[in-house]
Design an enzyme around this catalytic site. Structure first.
Site, PDB file in Angstrom:
ATOM      1  N   HIS A  98       0.838  -1.200   0.000  1.00 15.38           N
ATOM      2  CA  HIS A  98       0.000   0.000   0.000  1.00 15.38           C
ATOM      3  C   HIS A  98       0.864   1.237   0.000  1.00 15.38           C
ATOM      4  CE1 HIS A  98       0.641  -1.462   4.114  1.00 15.38           C
ATOM      5  NE2 HIS A  98       0.688  -0.190   4.481  1.00 15.38           N
ATOM      6  N   HIS A 100       1.104   5.138   0.972  1.00 13.07           N
ATOM      7  CA  HIS A 100       0.524   6.186   1.820  1.00 13.07           C
ATOM      8  C   HIS A 100       0.617   7.528   1.088  1.00 13.07           C
ATOM      9  CE1 HIS A 100       0.518   4.039   5.821  1.00 13.07           C
ATOM     10  NE2 HIS A 100       1.462   3.311   5.224  1.00 13.07           N
TER      11      HIS A 100
HETATM   12  P1  5GP Z   1       1.756   0.225   7.311  1.00  7.34           P
HETATM   13  O1  5GP Z   1       2.336   0.471   8.663  1.00  7.34           O
HETATM   14  O2  5GP Z   1       1.517  -1.239   7.050  1.00  7.34           O
HETATM   15  O3  5GP Z   1       2.515   0.885   6.216  1.00  7.34           O
HETATM   16  O4  5GP Z   1       0.366   0.966   7.304  1.00  7.34           O
HETATM   17  C1  5GP Z   1      -0.846   0.337   7.489  1.00  7.34           C
HETATM   18  C2  5GP Z   1      -1.881   1.420   7.563  1.00  7.34           C
HETATM   19  O5  5GP Z   1      -3.157   0.811   7.456  1.00  7.34           O
HETATM   20  C3  5GP Z   1      -1.861   2.197   8.867  1.00  7.34           C
HETATM   21  O6  5GP Z   1      -1.660   3.573   8.599  1.00  7.34           O
HETATM   22  C4  5GP Z   1      -3.215   1.917   9.480  1.00  7.34           C
HETATM   23  O7  5GP Z   1      -3.765   3.048  10.112  1.00  7.34           O
HETATM   24  C5  5GP Z   1      -4.045   1.486   8.301  1.00  7.34           C
HETATM   25  N1  5GP Z   1      -5.095   0.547   8.637  1.00  7.34           N
HETATM   26  C6  5GP Z   1      -4.958  -0.582   9.376  1.00  7.34           C
HETATM   27  N2  5GP Z   1      -6.141  -1.215   9.468  1.00  7.34           N
HETATM   28  C7  5GP Z   1      -7.020  -0.486   8.740  1.00  7.34           C
HETATM   29  C8  5GP Z   1      -8.410  -0.658   8.443  1.00  7.34           C
HETATM   30  O8  5GP Z   1      -9.064  -1.597   8.868  1.00  7.34           O
HETATM   31  N3  5GP Z   1      -8.980   0.303   7.662  1.00  7.34           N
HETATM   32  C9  5GP Z   1      -8.282   1.359   7.168  1.00  7.34           C
HETATM   33  N4  5GP Z   1      -8.944   2.233   6.406  1.00  7.34           N
HETATM   34  N5  5GP Z   1      -6.981   1.533   7.428  1.00  7.34           N
HETATM   35  C10 5GP Z   1      -6.352   0.629   8.209  1.00  7.34           C
END
Ligand code: 5GP
Length: 139
Positions: A98, A100
């Protein structure tokens, strides 16, 4: 087991979806670092960027390219930080690649992407030459 993001795609978990096409989807982050913090993902589950096939990577970048100005305009941001946590050691928590898109505002107290660094190495010219050559040979 499908990731939490696949559950969003399947409609099993609610999300504020802001864009969707055949291969990609974008939705607001549930824990936004700024108003408009958006995640852009391929619909198919790939853990890391390294796993994404070329055609999906092209689609993913096209969606990011489309969403960055849309997000900035929607929240009247001055700029955006656009980044992937690509792998667990880089801070990736959800194993579904993903991007950001984090809106940035003058005086928001945040920093540049250089802030991710821990111990910064002091690399000699020959080491830099070797690393550059190694990357070039694999690219
Ligand atoms: P990572 O740390 O893996 O780069 O970011 C994962 C992101 O996914 C985090 O910013 C977190 O807030 C978001 N996230 C985790 N669970 C959910 C969810 O159930 N729904 C949404 N919309 N975002 C999520």
């Amino acid at each position: 087991m499908s990731t939490i993001f696949s559950q969003i795609i399947e409609g099993e978990i609610p999300a504020r979806i802001v864009y969707e096409d055949e291969t990609t989807i974008a939705f607001l982050d549930a824990n936004p670092l700024a108003p408009g913090h958006t995640l852009v993902i391929p619909k198919a589950e790939y853990e890391r960027l390294n796993d994404v096939p070329d055609d999906v990577a092209t689609d993913l970048y096209a969606t990011i390219h489309q969403l960055v100005p849309a997000v900035e305009d929607a929240v009247d941001a001055d700029a955006t930080t656009v980044a992937f946590n690509n792998g667990e050691e880089a801070g990736q928590e959800v194993p579904h690649v993903h991007c950001h898109i984090v809106p940035r505002f003058e005086g928001d107290g945040g920093g540049p992407i250089h802030g991710i660094a821990g111990d910064v190495p002091d690399l000699a010219d020959d080491e830099l030459d070797d690393i550059a050559a190694d990357i070039e040979s694999r690219a």
